[in-house]
Design a protein around this motif. Structure first.
Motif, PDB file in Angstrom:
ATOM      1  N   UNK A   1     -18.760 -45.991  51.164  1.00  0.00           N
ATOM      2  CA  UNK A   1     -20.041 -46.441  51.699  1.00  0.00           C
ATOM      3  C   UNK A   1     -21.094 -45.365  51.798  1.00  0.00           C
ATOM      4  N   UNK A   2     -20.725 -44.112  51.469  1.00  0.00           N
ATOM      5  CA  UNK A   2     -21.668 -42.989  51.548  1.00  0.00           C
ATOM      6  C   UNK A   2     -22.346 -42.940  52.911  1.00  0.00           C
ATOM      7  N   UNK A   3     -21.552 -43.122  53.958  1.00  0.00           N
ATOM      8  CA  UNK A   3     -22.111 -43.171  55.309  1.00  0.00           C
ATOM      9  C   UNK A   3     -22.775 -41.855  55.702  1.00  0.00           C
ATOM     10  N   UNK A   4     -22.217 -40.741  55.233  1.00  0.00           N
ATOM     11  CA  UNK A   4     -22.802 -39.447  55.561  1.00  0.00           C
ATOM     12  C   UNK A   4     -24.195 -39.296  54.969  1.00  0.00           C
ATOM     13  N   UNK A   5     -24.481 -40.006  53.878  1.00  0.00           N
ATOM     14  CA  UNK A   5     -25.767 -39.872  53.224  1.00  0.00           C
ATOM     15  C   UNK A   5     -26.939 -40.193  54.139  1.00  0.00           C
ATOM     16  N   UNK A   6     -26.759 -41.154  55.047  1.00  0.00           N
ATOM     17  CA  UNK A   6     -27.815 -41.503  55.997  1.00  0.00           C
ATOM     18  C   UNK A   6     -27.544 -40.944  57.387  1.00  0.00           C
TER      19      UNK A   6
ATOM     20  N   UNK B   1     -26.975 -38.770  35.386  1.00  0.00           N
ATOM     21  CA  UNK B   1     -27.588 -39.282  36.613  1.00  0.00           C
ATOM     22  C   UNK B   1     -28.591 -38.275  37.148  1.00  0.00           C
ATOM     23  N   UNK B   2     -29.660 -38.787  37.755  1.00  0.00           N
ATOM     24  CA  UNK B   2     -30.628 -37.927  38.418  1.00  0.00           C
ATOM     25  C   UNK B   2     -31.216 -38.687  39.588  1.00  0.00           C
ATOM     26  N   UNK B   3     -32.004 -38.002  40.408  1.00  0.00           N
ATOM     27  CA  UNK B   3     -32.641 -38.655  41.534  1.00  0.00           C
ATOM     28  C   UNK B   3     -31.640 -39.187  42.546  1.00  0.00           C
ATOM     29  N   UNK B   4     -31.945 -40.322  43.193  1.00  0.00           N
ATOM     30  CA  UNK B   4     -31.051 -40.868  44.220  1.00  0.00           C
ATOM     31  C   UNK B   4     -29.653 -41.178  43.699  1.00  0.00           C
ATOM     32  N   UNK B   5     -29.535 -41.582  42.423  1.00  0.00           N
ATOM     33  CA  UNK B   5     -28.215 -41.901  41.881  1.00  0.00           C
ATOM     34  C   UNK B   5     -27.347 -40.659  41.816  1.00  0.00           C
ATOM     35  N   UNK B   6     -27.940 -39.510  41.507  1.00  0.00           N
ATOM     36  CA  UNK B   6     -27.167 -38.272  41.482  1.00  0.00           C
ATOM     37  C   UNK B   6     -26.603 -37.958  42.868  1.00  0.00           C
ATOM     38  N   UNK B   7     -27.380 -38.239  43.897  1.00  0.00           N
ATOM     39  CA  UNK B   7     -26.908 -38.012  45.269  1.00  0.00           C
ATOM     40  C   UNK B   7     -25.747 -38.938  45.606  1.00  0.00           C
ATOM     41  N   UNK B   8     -25.846 -40.200  45.172  1.00  0.00           N
ATOM     42  CA  UNK B   8     -24.772 -41.153  45.450  1.00  0.00           C
ATOM     43  C   UNK B   8     -23.480 -40.729  44.745  1.00  0.00           C
ATOM     44  N   UNK B   9     -23.602 -40.298  43.492  1.00  0.00           N
ATOM     45  CA  UNK B   9     -22.421 -39.851  42.759  1.00  0.00           C
ATOM     46  C   UNK B   9     -21.803 -38.632  43.440  1.00  0.00           C
ATOM     47  N   UNK B  10     -22.651 -37.681  43.843  1.00  0.00           N
ATOM     48  CA  UNK B  10     -22.150 -36.452  44.448  1.00  0.00           C
ATOM     49  C   UNK B  10     -21.480 -36.715  45.785  1.00  0.00           C
ATOM     50  N   UNK B  11     -22.106 -37.532  46.634  1.00  0.00           N
ATOM     51  CA  UNK B  11     -21.602 -37.744  47.988  1.00  0.00           C
ATOM     52  C   UNK B  11     -20.511 -38.799  48.077  1.00  0.00           C
ATOM     53  N   UNK B  12     -20.485 -39.728  47.123  1.00  0.00           N
ATOM     54  CA  UNK B  12     -19.626 -40.885  47.285  1.00  0.00           C
ATOM     55  C   UNK B  12     -18.763 -41.186  46.069  1.00  0.00           C
ATOM     56  N   UNK B  13     -19.379 -41.559  44.964  1.00  0.00           N
ATOM     57  CA  UNK B  13     -18.644 -42.169  43.865  1.00  0.00           C
ATOM     58  C   UNK B  13     -17.606 -41.248  43.242  1.00  0.00           C
ATOM     59  N   UNK B  14     -17.861 -39.947  43.219  1.00  0.00           N
ATOM     60  CA  UNK B  14     -16.885 -39.058  42.591  1.00  0.00           C
ATOM     61  C   UNK B  14     -15.549 -39.043  43.332  1.00  0.00           C
TER      62      UNK B  14
END
Length: 430
Positions: free
Chosen positions: A56-61, A268-281
């Motif tokens: 859920x990438x909870x840490x992101x927010x 990936x770049x922008x917000x998607x890069x952040x999602x991949x880094x923090x969550x999807x990987x």
């Protein structure tokens, strides 16, 4: 005359009563009585909860930059003002230390806080409602193991009338339908797992959805693509459309993109890069594959965006493309190659790349201005980046090189204007 006024008053009262009844019906609690089941292995439940928090990438927010993990305080910008993420640590004063499983389930499933107050949908309960009770309990079990941090939650800073929380009853009636994910029995288990993660905890529609002026999206169009509010990036459709969606992606390339931030032809770049880094990987390979399987199967939900016709003459267009070609050969071809094919899994291919030829040119403009930086992931720990050209190229030059890329090697797309470039050069970043 008096009789007419009485009839109008009676009609108005009936309409008000019907509206009130609709609000009450639309905001009724759903399945809140579903009981929590004690886990057979509490340690395994906590491990599962930690994994789901990553999904859920909870840490992101819920982690402010430079702040304690999950202690909240990060601003979530919206068109109506800023909403600040809450403290998810088990502090009993400012966090969720005095919450129960039922309190947490009510927040996830029905968008209501411990005091039953309606939560703002910047917290994506419109997606989280699809979670099972077991997954909600696992997330809560993990959050209770975090170090407690006393950090008082910050009140939203919304413009009038959006600061009137009572209006959420109307918003929820229009855009929110609580209810857990129901498996499609005609689909295989992997497809249903992908749908559960995409629609629910992954909350992909938070970005990949067209939204109206009230911040809501139509339930049947939730993955139809759209501009991300306030972040000024375009999230493309997640469907099978061949010119704007995922129609030309293979499942293998999509899975690699989600897991590592790159595929053989894209990055990936922008917000998607952040999602991949923090969550999807961090997702398990079978879950990544399930998401890829599900989104690749989606039909086109909304018409692909259409570009306005170019309002320039043939000679002016030729001059723009000649300037763009010169700039490309001087500053871009050494990485992306003279034929636009790029280098597999290193420099994205530009020929036939729908992210480049989209009718909405926001993303290529932003990448050329600010640089392109794929995330560093376990599968791609040292990604190749693209430098920003904003300091060394004028609006006219940026517009020309992007226009050339959008019309070279078989690409066909509209001409980008210097005014479009300037809009994103000067717009405040978030």
């Amino acid at each position: 005359m008096k009789r007419v006024l009485l009839r109008l008053a009676a009609l108005l009262l009936i309409l008000v009563a019907l509206f009130a009844a609709w609000l009450i019906w639309a905001n009724r609690n759903s399945d809140l009585a579903q009981p929590s089941v004690a886990p057979s292995d509490p340690a395994a439940q906590i491990v599962q909860g930690a994994y789901l928090v990553r999904v859920g990438n909870c840490a992101g927010c819920h982690t402010a930059r430079g702040g304690a993990s999950y202690a909240g305080g990060r601003a979530v910008p919206t068109p109506f003002g800023d909403i600040y993420a809450s403290n998810l640590t088990p502090d009993r004063v400012s966090g969720i230390g005095d919450w129960s499983n039922e309190d947490f389930w009510r927040a996830m499933h029905d968008g209501r806080g411990k005091d039953a107050r309606l939560l703002y949908p910047a917290f994506p309960y419109t997606n989280y409602t699809k979670l099972t009770r077991a997954d909600s309990d696992a997330i809560f079990a993990y959050l209770k193991t975090l170090p407690p941090v006393q950090q008082v939650n910050r009140a939203p800073e919304l413009r009038f009338p959006y600061d009137q929380r009572a209006l959420l009853y109307v918003w929820r009636a229009l855009y929110f339908r609580p209810g857990q994910y129901v498996a499609n029995e005609s689909k295989p288990a992997a497809w249903n797992r992908g749908a559960y993660l995409t629609q629910g905890l992954g909350h992909c529609s938070a970005c990949h959805a067209p939204r109206d002026g009230f911040g809501g999206n139509k339930l049947r169009e939730e993955l139809g693509g759209g501009m991300i509010p306030m972040l000024n990036w375009y999230a493309p459709p997640l469907n099978g459309n061949h010119t704007a969606g995922l129609g030309d992606w293979t499942e293998a390339d999509l899975a690699a993109f989600l897991k590592t931030g790159i595929s053989s032809t894209r990055a990936a770049s922008g917000p998607m890069a952040e999602v991949v880094h923090n969550s999807l990987q961090y997702l398990q390979d079978d879950d990544i594959q399930a998401i890829a399987t599900y989104v690749r199967s989606l039909p086109q939900q909304v018409p692909a965006p259409q570009a306005a016709p170019d309002r320039i003459g043939k000679e002016e267009k030729r001059a723009i493309l000649e300037l763009g070609q010169s700039l490309y050969e001087d500053r871009c071809a050494s990485c992306h190659q003279a034929n636009g094919e790029g280098v597999s899994s290193i420099y994205p291919r530009l020929a036939g790349n729908h992210a480049v030829t989209s009718a909405i040119a926001t993303n290529p403009i932003r990448v050329v201005l600010n640089g392109g930086f794929p995330p560093s992931t376990a599968g791609n720990p040292r990604p190749y980046g693209m430098p920003p050209f904003a300091p060394t190229m004028s609006d006219e030059q940026v517009a020309a090189v992007i226009s050339y890329i959008r019309n070279a090697w078989g690409n066909e797309a509209g001409i980008v204007s210097p005014a479009e470039v300037n809009r994103y050069r000067t717009r405040q970043e978030h």
